[in-house]
Design a protein around this motif. Structure first.
Motif, mmCIF file in Angstrom:
data_model
loop_
_atom_site.group_PDB
_atom_site.id
_atom_site.type_symbol
_atom_site.label_atom_id
_atom_site.label_comp_id
_atom_site.label_asym_id
_atom_site.label_seq_id
_atom_site.Cartn_x
_atom_site.Cartn_y
_atom_site.Cartn_z
ATOM 1 N N ALA A 46 33.373 21.486 33.311
ATOM 2 C CA ALA A 46 33.604 19.933 33.577
ATOM 3 C C ALA A 46 34.696 19.614 32.853
ATOM 4 O O ALA A 46 35.762 18.644 33.222
ATOM 5 C CB ALA A 46 32.886 19.151 33.313
ATOM 6 N N HIS A 289 30.631 10.980 30.484
ATOM 7 C CA HIS A 289 29.788 11.653 31.270
ATOM 8 C C HIS A 289 27.927 10.717 31.468
ATOM 9 O O HIS A 289 27.792 10.249 32.409
ATOM 10 C CB HIS A 289 29.684 12.934 31.076
ATOM 11 C CG HIS A 289 28.698 13.539 32.429
ATOM 12 N ND1 HIS A 289 27.303 13.561 32.063
ATOM 13 C CD2 HIS A 289 28.461 13.811 33.560
ATOM 14 C CE1 HIS A 289 26.525 14.519 32.896
ATOM 15 N NE2 HIS A 289 27.579 14.046 33.858
ATOM 16 N N HIS A 294 26.236 7.196 37.425
ATOM 17 C CA HIS A 294 26.649 8.356 38.459
ATOM 18 C C HIS A 294 25.707 7.790 39.541
ATOM 19 O O HIS A 294 24.662 7.773 39.535
ATOM 20 C CB HIS A 294 26.282 9.637 37.958
ATOM 21 C CG HIS A 294 27.039 9.768 36.459
ATOM 22 N ND1 HIS A 294 28.206 10.553 36.700
ATOM 23 C CD2 HIS A 294 26.762 9.460 35.745
ATOM 24 C CE1 HIS A 294 28.960 10.743 35.973
ATOM 25 N NE2 HIS A 294 28.392 10.687 35.301
ATOM 26 N N LYS A 298 24.429 13.282 41.542
ATOM 27 C CA LYS A 298 25.362 13.741 41.256
ATOM 28 C C LYS A 298 25.813 13.739 39.680
ATOM 29 O O LYS A 298 26.483 14.051 38.993
ATOM 30 C CB LYS A 298 26.451 12.222 41.584
ATOM 31 C CG LYS A 298 26.919 12.780 42.769
ATOM 32 C CD LYS A 298 28.223 11.999 43.286
ATOM 33 C CE LYS A 298 28.394 12.435 44.842
ATOM 34 N NZ LYS A 298 29.414 11.377 45.164
ATOM 35 N N THR A 301 26.520 16.990 38.488
ATOM 36 C CA THR A 301 27.258 17.493 39.129
ATOM 37 C C THR A 301 28.739 17.432 38.775
ATOM 38 O O THR A 301 29.652 17.693 39.523
ATOM 39 C CB THR A 301 26.708 18.137 40.655
ATOM 40 O OG1 THR A 301 27.048 16.625 41.469
ATOM 41 C CG2 THR A 301 26.060 19.132 40.977
ATOM 42 N N GLU A 302 29.289 16.418 38.550
ATOM 43 C CA GLU A 302 30.531 15.526 38.307
ATOM 44 C C GLU A 302 30.212 14.869 37.036
ATOM 45 O O GLU A 302 29.548 14.647 36.109
ATOM 46 C CB GLU A 302 30.687 14.229 39.310
ATOM 47 C CG GLU A 302 29.693 13.308 39.029
ATOM 48 C CD GLU A 302 29.857 12.364 39.651
ATOM 49 O OE1 GLU A 302 30.606 12.480 41.085
ATOM 50 O OE2 GLU A 302 28.606 10.638 39.518
ATOM 51 N N ALA A 303 31.754 15.577 37.245
ATOM 52 C CA ALA A 303 32.264 15.256 35.238
ATOM 53 C C ALA A 303 32.580 13.773 35.011
ATOM 54 O O ALA A 303 31.623 13.235 33.649
ATOM 55 C CB ALA A 303 33.481 15.266 34.768
ATOM 56 N N GLU A 306 32.618 8.322 39.503
ATOM 57 C CA GLU A 306 33.666 8.083 41.047
ATOM 58 C C GLU A 306 33.969 6.464 40.787
ATOM 59 O O GLU A 306 35.677 6.577 41.169
ATOM 60 C CB GLU A 306 32.398 7.319 42.725
ATOM 61 C CG GLU A 306 32.097 9.058 42.892
ATOM 62 C CD GLU A 306 31.272 8.781 44.090
ATOM 63 O OE1 GLU A 306 30.592 7.982 44.642
ATOM 64 O OE2 GLU A 306 30.690 9.208 44.447
#
Length: 416
Positions: A46, A289, A294, A298, A301-303, A306
């Motif tokens: 990340a 984060h 999120h 997700k 799995t995402e830093a 969106e």
């Protein structure tokens, strides 16, 4: 008292060269072979892409041009040079609105809402928007002496609104540390601070003190009952999100670890966060984060969510790096933890001015609505399905609408 115009500066060439050198030659820590997601902290998968984006793609001048659309100033208040944005509305019924952030954020948290609030978007309530940098955050001078906590910040913010800017009445809003600072203004300066809005729930538990037993015995009884039969059974599922029993309770809340070190040894931590831009980025990223909303599935799995772009995140980080203010910003934790007289200063009395709370699901904590009502003159309460600790970045349109609805209520009921 003089007010001096200020412009967000460019990064000096030699400073930019140093940053690029540090990012180019970043050394990454050893990690386990097994994927442990975010349980050990911010993982390399990340952090590294954001480091490369900072090095190769991010343009401070683009962010600087956006920020310099607004009117920035410096004013010396109680011996400290304080930076603030002041955007006056052209609407005749505009309400002066003080927007206060916390850690690890800065004034840029509000970059999406400044103009819509100023202009009264959608034909709704408009505001004179004031967004300061707290002392020690960003482009405000850092406190020079120990003891600069909630009380000191509250007094400076109140003086900014009244003595410096000349507003006789104003509304205060806060996220994170900004929430108790706004609450200080609400309780100590209610002749001028006429309304308070927050997205960070502050409602003390009705513990069995003599005052609470006399003023709210039923709420005390419910709290005691919850210890016996369970919190959800008494207050309802989802009514609260309470992990810690204290501010530094890492036994019950692993996320409290950063608070422990910042409450006790901020100096030592400051060396790493000041000398290493990669360390600085990773320290901030973990919070951006963990404390944001999120989309389901997700979270690991995402830093970033969106709703927050890489450029927005890197602008927050770059403000800390350029102003060398991460170490000074963490000291508010130490001051709060050692501000022994704060409870006495606040006292048991409730916030009497009109209060609004907007709750977002990824916020760190949540208390039952009745606790908020017991401690304030709650006039507006809204719960949303998306958003987190930085709602003005994540769900700015919801935030603007929430402010505007509260502003209309204040005007309708002639509170302001």
């Amino acid at each position: 008292m003089s007010i001096e115009p200020f412009e967000i500066p460019s990064i000096p060439p030699e400073r930019l060269a140093l940053l690029k050198e540090r990012l180019t030659h970043a050394e990454y820590p050893n990690e386990l072979e097994q994927d442990v997601e975010w349980t050990y902290g911010a993982p390399r998968w990340a952090v590294e892409p954001l480091v490369k984006a900072w090095l190769n793609d991010y343009n401070w001048e683009t962010a600087r041009a956006e920020m310099n659309r607004w009117h920035h100033y410096h004013a010396t208040i109680q011996g400290l040079r304080v930076h603030f944005v002041h955007e006056r509305s052209e609407k005749p019924d505009a309400i002066p609105l003080l927007l206060l952030n916390g850690w690890p954020s800065n004034f840029y948290e509000y970059h999406k809402v400044i103009e819509p609030l100023r202009d009264g978007d959608n034909g709704k309530q408009a505001f004179h928007v004031i967004v300061p940098s707290l002392p020690g955050f960003g482009f405000s001078e850092a406190p020079k002496l120990p003891g600069h906590g909630i009380k000191a910040n509250g007094e400076i913010m109140h003086e900014l609104m009244t003595t410096v800017l000349g507003y006789t009445e104003y509304m205060a809003h806060g996220t994170d540390w900004g929430a108790p600072i706004a609450k200080w203004c609400a309780k100590k300066h209610s002749t001028h601070c006429k309304a308070v809005h927050s997205s960070f729930p502050l409602g003390p538990a009705p513990t069995p003190t003599l005052h609470n037993l006399l003023t709210q015995p039923l709420r005390v009884a419910k709290l005691l009952a919850s210890a016996a039969i369970g919190f959800d059974a008494v207050y309802g599922r989802g009514a609260a999100k309470l992990k810690s029993q204290s501010f530094v309770d890492v036994i019950n809340d692993a996320d409290a670890g950063y608070r422990c070190i910042q409450c006790t040894r901020p100096y030592t931590l400051g060396f790493g966060l000041t000398d290493s831009p990669v360390g600085l980025l990773a320290w901030i990223l973990e919070k951006f984060h963990n404390w944001t909303y999120h989309t389901s599935g997700k979270e690991n799995t995402e830093a970033l969510p969106e709703t927050i772009t890489v450029d927005e995140f890197l602008t927050v980080v770059t403000i800390y790096w350029l102003s060398n203010s991460m170490a000074s910003s963490t000291r508010i934790y130490y001051e709060f933890f050692n501000e022994k007289d704060l409870n006495n200063e606040f006292g048991p009395e409730k916030v009497k001015i009109p209060t609004a709370l907007a709750y977002f699901p990824a916020e760190l904590a949540k208390v039952p609505r009745e606790w908020v009502e017991a401690g304030s003159n709650l006039q507006q309460y809204n719960e949303y399905d998306v958003g987190g600790h930085f709602p003005s970045l994540e769900v700015n349109e919801l935030v603007v609408d929430d402010f505007q609805r509260f502003g209309k209520l204040l005007k309708t009921k002639k509170f302001m």
